[in-house]
Design a protein around this motif. Structure first.
Motif, PDB file in Angstrom:
ATOM      1  N   ALA A 838       0.836  -1.211   0.000  1.00 31.01           N
ATOM      2  CA  ALA A 838       0.000   0.000   0.000  1.00 31.01           C
ATOM      3  C   ALA A 838       0.865   1.254   0.000  1.00 31.01           C
ATOM      4  O   ALA A 838       0.577   2.233  -0.704  1.00 31.01           O
ATOM      5  CB  ALA A 838      -0.935  -0.025   1.203  1.00 31.01           C
ATOM      6  N   ASP A 839       1.936   1.253   0.760  1.00 34.21           N
ATOM      7  CA  ASP A 839       2.811   2.423   0.805  1.00 34.21           C
ATOM      8  C   ASP A 839       3.585   2.599  -0.499  1.00 34.21           C
ATOM      9  O   ASP A 839       3.989   3.715  -0.846  1.00 34.21           O
ATOM     10  CB  ASP A 839       3.800   2.311   1.963  1.00 34.21           C
ATOM     11  N   LEU A 840       3.777   1.491  -1.217  1.00 29.47           N
ATOM     12  CA  LEU A 840       4.510   1.585  -2.475  1.00 29.47           C
ATOM     13  C   LEU A 840       3.610   1.915  -3.659  1.00 29.47           C
ATOM     14  O   LEU A 840       4.119   2.107  -4.776  1.00 29.47           O
ATOM     15  CB  LEU A 840       5.249   0.263  -2.754  1.00 29.47           C
ATOM     16  N   GLY A 841       2.285   1.939  -3.438  1.00 29.59           N
ATOM     17  CA  GLY A 841       1.394   2.330  -4.532  1.00 29.59           C
ATOM     18  C   GLY A 841       0.224   1.424  -4.757  1.00 29.59           C
ATOM     19  O   GLY A 841      -0.533   1.618  -5.703  1.00 29.59           O
ATOM     20  N   GLY A 842       0.037   0.406  -3.933  1.00 28.78           N
ATOM     21  CA  GLY A 842      -1.114  -0.460  -4.075  1.00 28.78           C
ATOM     22  C   GLY A 842      -0.727  -1.881  -4.397  1.00 28.78           C
ATOM     23  O   GLY A 842       0.447  -2.197  -4.646  1.00 28.78           O
ATOM     24  N   PRO A 843      -1.743  -2.801  -4.404  1.00 27.93           N
ATOM     25  CA  PRO A 843      -1.456  -4.229  -4.627  1.00 27.93           C
ATOM     26  C   PRO A 843      -0.751  -4.517  -5.940  1.00 27.93           C
ATOM     27  O   PRO A 843       0.023  -5.473  -6.037  1.00 27.93           O
ATOM     28  CB  PRO A 843      -2.846  -4.875  -4.577  1.00 27.93           C
ATOM     29  N   ALA A 844      -0.999  -3.717  -6.969  1.00 30.60           N
ATOM     30  CA  ALA A 844      -0.395  -3.989  -8.272  1.00 30.60           C
ATOM     31  C   ALA A 844       0.950  -3.320  -8.452  1.00 30.60           C
ATOM     32  O   ALA A 844       1.557  -3.429  -9.512  1.00 30.60           O
ATOM     33  CB  ALA A 844      -1.358  -3.554  -9.382  1.00 30.60           C
ATOM     34  N   SER A 845       1.400  -2.594  -7.460  1.00 28.65           N
ATOM     35  CA  SER A 845       2.656  -1.857  -7.598  1.00 28.65           C
ATOM     36  C   SER A 845       3.845  -2.808  -7.639  1.00 28.65           C
ATOM     37  O   SER A 845       3.825  -3.898  -7.073  1.00 28.65           O
ATOM     38  CB  SER A 845       2.815  -0.873  -6.440  1.00 28.65           C
ATOM     39  N   ARG A 846       4.884  -2.359  -8.321  1.00 30.28           N
ATOM     40  CA  ARG A 846       6.105  -3.140  -8.378  1.00 30.28           C
ATOM     41  C   ARG A 846       6.926  -2.893  -7.109  1.00 30.28           C
ATOM     42  O   ARG A 846       6.803  -1.846  -6.470  1.00 30.28           O
ATOM     43  CB  ARG A 846       6.920  -2.778  -9.616  1.00 30.28           C
ATOM     44  N   THR A 847       7.759  -3.860  -6.805  1.00 29.73           N
ATOM     45  CA  THR A 847       8.573  -3.754  -5.586  1.00 29.73           C
ATOM     46  C   THR A 847      10.055  -3.788  -5.913  1.00 29.73           C
ATOM     47  O   THR A 847      10.875  -4.148  -5.078  1.00 29.73           O
ATOM     48  CB  THR A 847       8.229  -4.917  -4.628  1.00 29.73           C
ATOM     49  N   ASP A 848      10.410  -3.396  -7.138  1.00 25.91           N
ATOM     50  CA  ASP A 848      11.819  -3.450  -7.524  1.00 25.91           C
ATOM     51  C   ASP A 848      12.692  -2.571  -6.650  1.00 25.91           C
ATOM     52  O   ASP A 848      13.892  -2.844  -6.478  1.00 25.91           O
ATOM     53  CB  ASP A 848      11.973  -3.024  -8.990  1.00 25.91           C
ATOM     54  N   GLN A 849      12.118  -1.474  -6.147  1.00 27.88           N
ATOM     55  CA  GLN A 849      12.927  -0.579  -5.336  1.00 27.88           C
ATOM     56  C   GLN A 849      13.288  -1.167  -3.978  1.00 27.88           C
ATOM     57  O   GLN A 849      14.129  -0.620  -3.263  1.00 27.88           O
ATOM     58  CB  GLN A 849      12.221   0.770  -5.152  1.00 27.88           C
ATOM     59  N   ILE A 850      12.639  -2.274  -3.625  1.00 30.89           N
ATOM     60  CA  ILE A 850      13.026  -3.017  -2.410  1.00 30.89           C
ATOM     61  C   ILE A 850      13.925  -4.158  -2.872  1.00 30.89           C
ATOM     62  O   ILE A 850      13.476  -5.226  -3.256  1.00 30.89           O
ATOM     63  CB  ILE A 850      11.799  -3.548  -1.649  1.00 30.89           C
ATOM     64  N   GLY A 851      15.224  -3.907  -2.855  1.00 36.13           N
ATOM     65  CA  GLY A 851      16.151  -4.908  -3.372  1.00 36.13           C
ATOM     66  C   GLY A 851      16.393  -6.077  -2.425  1.00 36.13           C
ATOM     67  O   GLY A 851      16.860  -7.127  -2.853  1.00 36.13           O
ATOM     68  N   ALA A 852      16.082  -5.901  -1.149  1.00 34.00           N
ATOM     69  CA  ALA A 852      16.311  -6.972  -0.176  1.00 34.00           C
ATOM     70  C   ALA A 852      15.269  -6.867   0.920  1.00 34.00           C
ATOM     71  O   ALA A 852      14.777  -5.772   1.228  1.00 34.00           O
ATOM     72  CB  ALA A 852      17.714  -6.877   0.416  1.00 34.00           C
ATOM     73  N   TRP A 853      14.919  -8.003   1.469  1.00 31.99           N
ATOM     74  CA  TRP A 853      13.951  -8.005   2.561  1.00 31.99           C
ATOM     75  C   TRP A 853      14.267  -9.141   3.531  1.00 31.99           C
ATOM     76  O   TRP A 853      14.940 -10.118   3.180  1.00 31.99           O
ATOM     77  CB  TRP A 853      12.506  -8.102   2.068  1.00 31.99           C
ATOM     78  N   VAL A 854      13.783  -8.951   4.754  1.00 29.11           N
ATOM     79  CA  VAL A 854      13.845  -9.988   5.787  1.00 29.11           C
ATOM     80  C   VAL A 854      12.419 -10.228   6.254  1.00 29.11           C
ATOM     81  O   VAL A 854      11.785  -9.325   6.811  1.00 29.11           O
ATOM     82  CB  VAL A 854      14.734  -9.569   6.972  1.00 29.11           C
ATOM     83  N   ALA A 855      11.899 -11.445   6.005  1.00 24.97           N
ATOM     84  CA  ALA A 855      10.546 -11.791   6.417  1.00 24.97           C
ATOM     85  C   ALA A 855      10.601 -12.481   7.775  1.00 24.97           C
ATOM     86  O   ALA A 855      11.371 -13.439   7.971  1.00 24.97           O
ATOM     87  CB  ALA A 855       9.888 -12.703   5.391  1.00 24.97           C
ATOM     88  N   LEU A 856       9.800 -12.016   8.715  1.00 24.57           N
ATOM     89  CA  LEU A 856       9.741 -12.601  10.054  1.00 24.57           C
ATOM     90  C   LEU A 856       8.527 -13.519  10.146  1.00 24.57           C
ATOM     91  O   LEU A 856       8.558 -14.625   9.621  1.00 24.57           O
ATOM     92  CB  LEU A 856       9.731 -11.489  11.093  1.00 24.57           C
ATOM     93  N   ASP A 857       7.479 -13.089  10.810  1.00 23.88           N
ATOM     94  CA  ASP A 857       6.290 -13.939  10.929  1.00 23.88           C
ATOM     95  C   ASP A 857       5.376 -13.732   9.731  1.00 23.88           C
ATOM     96  O   ASP A 857       4.191 -13.429   9.865  1.00 23.88           O
ATOM     97  CB  ASP A 857       5.564 -13.654  12.242  1.00 23.88           C
ATOM     98  N   VAL A 858       5.930 -13.939   8.556  1.00 24.09           N
ATOM     99  CA  VAL A 858       5.190 -13.809   7.301  1.00 24.09           C
ATOM    100  C   VAL A 858       5.264 -15.156   6.594  1.00 24.09           C
ATOM    101  O   VAL A 858       6.353 -15.700   6.394  1.00 24.09           O
ATOM    102  CB  VAL A 858       5.794 -12.705   6.419  1.00 24.09           C
ATOM    103  N   GLN A 859       4.108 -15.700   6.218  1.00 22.79           N
ATOM    104  CA  GLN A 859       4.081 -16.967   5.515  1.00 22.79           C
ATOM    105  C   GLN A 859       4.683 -16.808   4.128  1.00 22.79           C
ATOM    106  O   GLN A 859       4.614 -15.743   3.508  1.00 22.79           O
ATOM    107  CB  GLN A 859       2.652 -17.491   5.406  1.00 22.79           C
ATOM    108  N   GLY A 860       5.284 -17.897   3.620  1.00 19.02           N
ATOM    109  CA  GLY A 860       5.925 -17.816   2.321  1.00 19.02           C
ATOM    110  C   GLY A 860       4.984 -17.423   1.208  1.00 19.02           C
ATOM    111  O   GLY A 860       5.352 -16.680   0.295  1.00 19.02           O
ATOM    112  N   GLY A 861       3.748 -17.877   1.302  1.00 21.83           N
ATOM    113  CA  GLY A 861       2.793 -17.546   0.254  1.00 21.83           C
ATOM    114  C   GLY A 861       2.447 -16.073   0.193  1.00 21.83           C
ATOM    115  O   GLY A 861       2.022 -15.573  -0.865  1.00 21.83           O
TER     116      GLY A 861
END
Length: 904
Positions: A838-861
């Motif tokens: 949502a902060d990046l522009g909505g569900p259809a927005s691209r996430t290329d500007q996030i080159g790396a992430w660390v997922a904690l209590d987030v399911q893989g799906g």
């Protein structure tokens, strides 16, 4: 004529006068001598009258001295005899009944002779009267006093029972007249199989059995190597056979066959621990037979026929019964483990064996007292250990490791140990805070990894890489096996590797990518590892239902060495049920893929308690090479600290004022500074590294709702970045919008000092606008700027307002898009994937500007294809204090990491 006559008369008178004077003179002398003689006679008479009194006094004095000296010598001799008797009959063998208790002989200690009474001595303390029995001979009791004979027999048996370890003395009673009544007090031993009664007519069978036992012991136990069990025990410290005492209390006349068998037992039994206590049956006159003649007035021993003996009273009935019950209970509870020292070579033989062709070490004693050896080499190459919980699997692993480590130096052998069950038993093999020692052979110890299957996979990957390295070296030298490689490359370091994985089924559980890759690696290592000296030891409580293992018969076939503990299932071959009847502290060792004909039963020593293990570990630790390093200890329950990370210690700020190191390479690498996010679950202690060069998308998103873990990731990233910049050469902007995260964010702000600036919900839009304004096209990149945003999604409402013609969210998007190329990087925490989108522009927005992430209590799906390559997301199942790290520029699949804990 007359004159002549006159002259003659005168001359004669003169002569007579002269002769008379001489005679008178001689008479006077004689009278004087007579008087002197009379005086001497009188004096002698007077002296002679006094001689008898003096002689009697001297005689009495000498007699008194002799008597006194004899009494002292007698007392001294009696005391010395008593002390010698106490040494010959220690503990239960010689203690009086009022303080008697069992004192089993330990290790190779001889049981000693047995006291039956006291020697009668007048005027001195009587010493004990001893009779040799165990390992020494046989006893024949005779006499008209039946009660006294029974008391002597009971005394001998109870003292012998007290000097033997529980189960090490077995009695057989033959009492045809009283049908076992003479041994009634010992009846509780029968419940443990330690007392057997033979009925009337059974003497022949009993003697035949004793002769068979003697023949078996001579052929298979002594085997011509030792003359007796006593000699074997003294040389090896082990006694593989119990003492067998047959108590024969009368009976009918012996047949010719029975007499012959009895004579054979008398001649050869003592050397094999087979003894007779006999009353009412004649025994031959052999040196091994010791006779006791019991009489109410005067008991005699054949060993000292000139002395009388006062027999001890019969042992109290309650003492006999209670002792027998305790012994039976101890035996029924199962045999005690063998001493751990039985597995170890002499100190001067430690680290003397060569592992070029394989590894061989004892794991315990066999039924005949001989060591049972385990071998890992070309055949068998790998081992499978199984046993239910509580049957001693961990203890067996300790015993095997200790036995190998004592024989092979760290240059010959290395261990990698992984324990998937909960517990810290194996942590002692690595260096600890309380004990600085470690096992020099140990390279890796992984404990509490039941939820970190990735660590097991990392170990298999490491071993696969080592296998490839060794195979390449073998090809270069045109050889195929480790022994050949070591022969042609003597300067290389090619130790054999033993990888032990306890509860390995956890690694293969499930149908995910980890289980699939682990099974493939296991099969490859099991098939090819033998030739390059890499051996697998897999242990489990129960391997039923492990489809990933038993569905691969080619894999199972490589584990030809099987070790089954009591009640183990499916470790041995299908119809081999030997493990179902094993007692405690025992194992079936089978090097023939579990087929029944390969069974060996071994008694396993107690090796897992710290007191037992520490002596060996400290000895080997003191022998370690000067360049030895402690093993890597991975504890799945421990939270690593950034300050302890080797990668953090290696970080340094640039040396020159212009931000370059010698040679002009920016930040020392030419690829930008790095942020350390946590510890990778890997064989080596390595950090998860995020590089932040001047390139698009070099931002980090932390995803999840776990506040403490999210704060820990941002804290480690900021502190590692700050370590690479000299004071005043980088900016850190911290904005926290979650009250729960405020303490951690404030602590980071304080640690960063003057280089940090604090923002809250009110001032955060200004931070966005100010940072975005500095990113104009053509603008010169300034000093590095790191934006640490805690719970940035909580500011969505505030960022919707416009500042400088744009909303705060639009400024954030521009920073994410253009900032990295101008040395401004966002490290932000979003509390969910949907909120970040949502902060990046909505569900259809691209996430290329996030080159790396660390997922904690987030399911893989939830991560989806925009954040992760492929469809459906990664195989990621959240668990406490774990994160999945993915860097688009580096990874094909995510890395599981452990966030660094907050600073101490």
């Amino acid at each position: 004529m007359a004159d002549v006559r006159t002259q003659l008369v005168t001359r004669v008178r003169g002569m007579l006068s002269h002769a008379l004077g001489a005679a008178r003179q001689r008479q006077a002398v004689a009278r004087s001598e007579l008087d002197a003689a009379r005086e001497r006679l009188a004096r002698t008479s007077r002296l002679a009258a006094r001689v008898p009194d003096r002689v009697d006094a001297e005689r009495r004095k000498r007699i008194d001295e002799i008597n006194s000296r004899s009494a002292a010598q007698l007392t001294e001799l009696a005391a010395r005899a008593a002390e010698a008797a106490r040494r010959q009959a220690p503990g239960a063998a010689g203690t009086t009944w009022d303080s008697w208790r069992p004192t089993p002989a330990v290790r190779a200690e001889p049981p000693g002779e047995l006291r039956i009474g006291m020697v009668e001595l007048s005027g001195a303390e009587p010493p004990p009267a001893l009779v040799p029995l165990l390992d020494l001979g046989h006893v024949h009791v005779s006499g008209a006093d039946r009660a006294g004979c029974d008391a002597v027999v009971s005394t001998l048996l109870l003292r012998a029972l007290g000097r033997a370890a529980p189960g090490a003395l077995r009695l057989t009673g033959y009492d045809p007249e009283h049908l076992g009544g003479g041994l009634a007090g010992f009846a509780p031993l029968a419940t443990a199989g330690l007392l057997t009664f033979v009925g009337p007519g059974g003497l022949g069978r009993l003697l035949d059995d004793l002769v068979d036992q003697i023949r078996r012991i001579n052929e298979t136990v002594l085997a011509g190597e030792y003359g007796s069990l006593r000699e074997l025990a003294a040389a090896t410290g082990r006694r593989p056979e119990p003492w067998r005492v047959a108590v024969l209390l009368g009976g009918d006349e012996l047949s010719r066959h029975e007499r012959g068998q009895l004579d054979r037992v008398v001649r050869t039994g003592a050397a094999c621990g087979v003894h007779l206590v006999v009353r009412g049956i004649a025994l031959p006159d052999e040196p091994a037979v010791h006779r006791i003649v019991v009489d109410p007035r005067l008991t005699r021993l054949s060993g000292c026929p000139g002395l009388a003996v006062r027999p001890d009273p019969a042992p109290p009935a309650a003492l006999v019964t209670e002792t027998c019950r305790e012994v039976a209970a101890h035996v029924n509870a199962g045999p005690a483990p063998a001493p751990f020292t039985d597995l170890l070579p002499p100190p001067d033989r430690m680290w003397q064996d060569d592992s070029a062709t394989g590894l061989t070490a004892p794991i315990g004693d066999g039924p005949q007292g001989r060591p049972v050896l385990l071998t890992l080499g070309d055949y068998p190459p790998h081992a499978l250990i199984g046993g239910p919980s509580g049957t001693g699997k961990t203890n067996l692993i300790f015993a095997w490791i200790g036995s190998l480590a004592a024989r092979y130096s760290p240059a010959e052998l290395e261990f990698y140990l992984l324990d998937f069950k909960e517990g810290v038993s194996f942590a002692r093999l690595a260096q600890g805070r309380r004990d600085p020692s470690w096992l020099p052979h140990m390279r890796l110890v992984g404990i509490n990894v039941n939820t970190d299957r990735e660590f097991g996979l990392a170990l298999l990957r490491f071993l696969a890489e080592e296998l490839r390295r060794r195979a390449d070296a073998a090809k270069r030298h045109e050889v195929t096996k480790l022994a050949e490689l070591r022969a042609v490359d003597p300067t290389g370091r090619w130790p054999r590797i033993v990888a032990v994985v306890d509860e390995f089924q956890m690694l293969l559980a499930g149908r995910d990518a980890v289980a699939r890759e682990a099974a493939e690696l296991l099969e490859d290592l099991a098939r090819r590892g033998r030739s390059q000296g890499i051996h697998l030891v897999l242990a489990s409580q129960d391997v039923r239902g492990i489809e990933a293992l038993w569905g691969r018969p080619a894999l199972v076939a490589q584990f030809t060495l099987r070790i089954a503990l009591p009640k183990a299932l499916r470790i041995l071959a299908e119809r081999n049920d030997a493990a179902q009847v094993l007692p405690r502290h025992h194992a079936v060792v089978n090097a023939e893929s579990g087929l029944a004909e390969g069974n060996q039963v071994a008694r396993i020593p107690s090796a897992s308690d710290w007191e037992t293990w520490s002596e060996l570990q400290h000895r080997l630790w003191r022998m370690r090479p000067s360049d030895a390093a402690p093993a890597r200890l991975f504890d799945g329950d421990a939270v690593p600290r950034l300050d302890d990370a080797p990668d953090f210690a290696a970080l340094r700020p640039p040396a020159a004022a212009d931000g370059t190191r010698p040679g002009g390479r920016p930040d020392g690498t030419g690829r930008g500074p790095v942020a350390l996010l946590g510890e990778i679950i890997d064989v080596q202690a390595r950090s998860a590294v995020l590089r932040l060069p001047r390139a698009p998308g070099r931002n980090l998103a932390v995803l999840g709702t776990r506040v403490e873990e999210a704060c820990a990731v941002l804290d480690a990233a900021a502190r590692s970045l700050a370590r690479q910049h000299r004071p005043g050469t980088a900016r850190f902007s911290i904005a926290c919008l979650d009250p729960d995260a405020d303490p951690a964010a404030r602590a980071l702000y304080d640690r960063l000092g003057p280089d940090a600036a604090w923002y809250d919900e009110e001032t955060m839009p200004e931070l966005m606008a100010e940072t975005a304004a500095g990113l104009g096209y053509g603008a010169t990149p300034g000093e590095p700027h790191y934006l640490l945003l805690y719970a940035v999604d909580a500011a969505a409402g505030r960022l919707a307002s416009r500042v400088g013609g744009r909303t705060g969210l639009e400024h954030l998007r521009r920073i994410l898009h253009d900032g990295p190329e101008r040395r401004s990087h966002v490290l932000a925490w979003w509390r969910g994937v949907a909120r970040m989108r949502a902060d990046l522009g909505g569900p259809a927005s691209r996430t290329d500007q996030i080159g790396a992430w660390v997922a904690l209590d987030v399911q893989g799906g939830e991560l989806g294809s925009n954040l992760y390559p492929g469809s459906g997301g990664p195989d990621w199942y959240p668990r406490p204090w774990r994160g999945l790290f993915f860097d688009r520029a580096v990874h094909r699949t995510g890395q599981v990491i452990i966030p660094y804990g907050p600073p101490r």
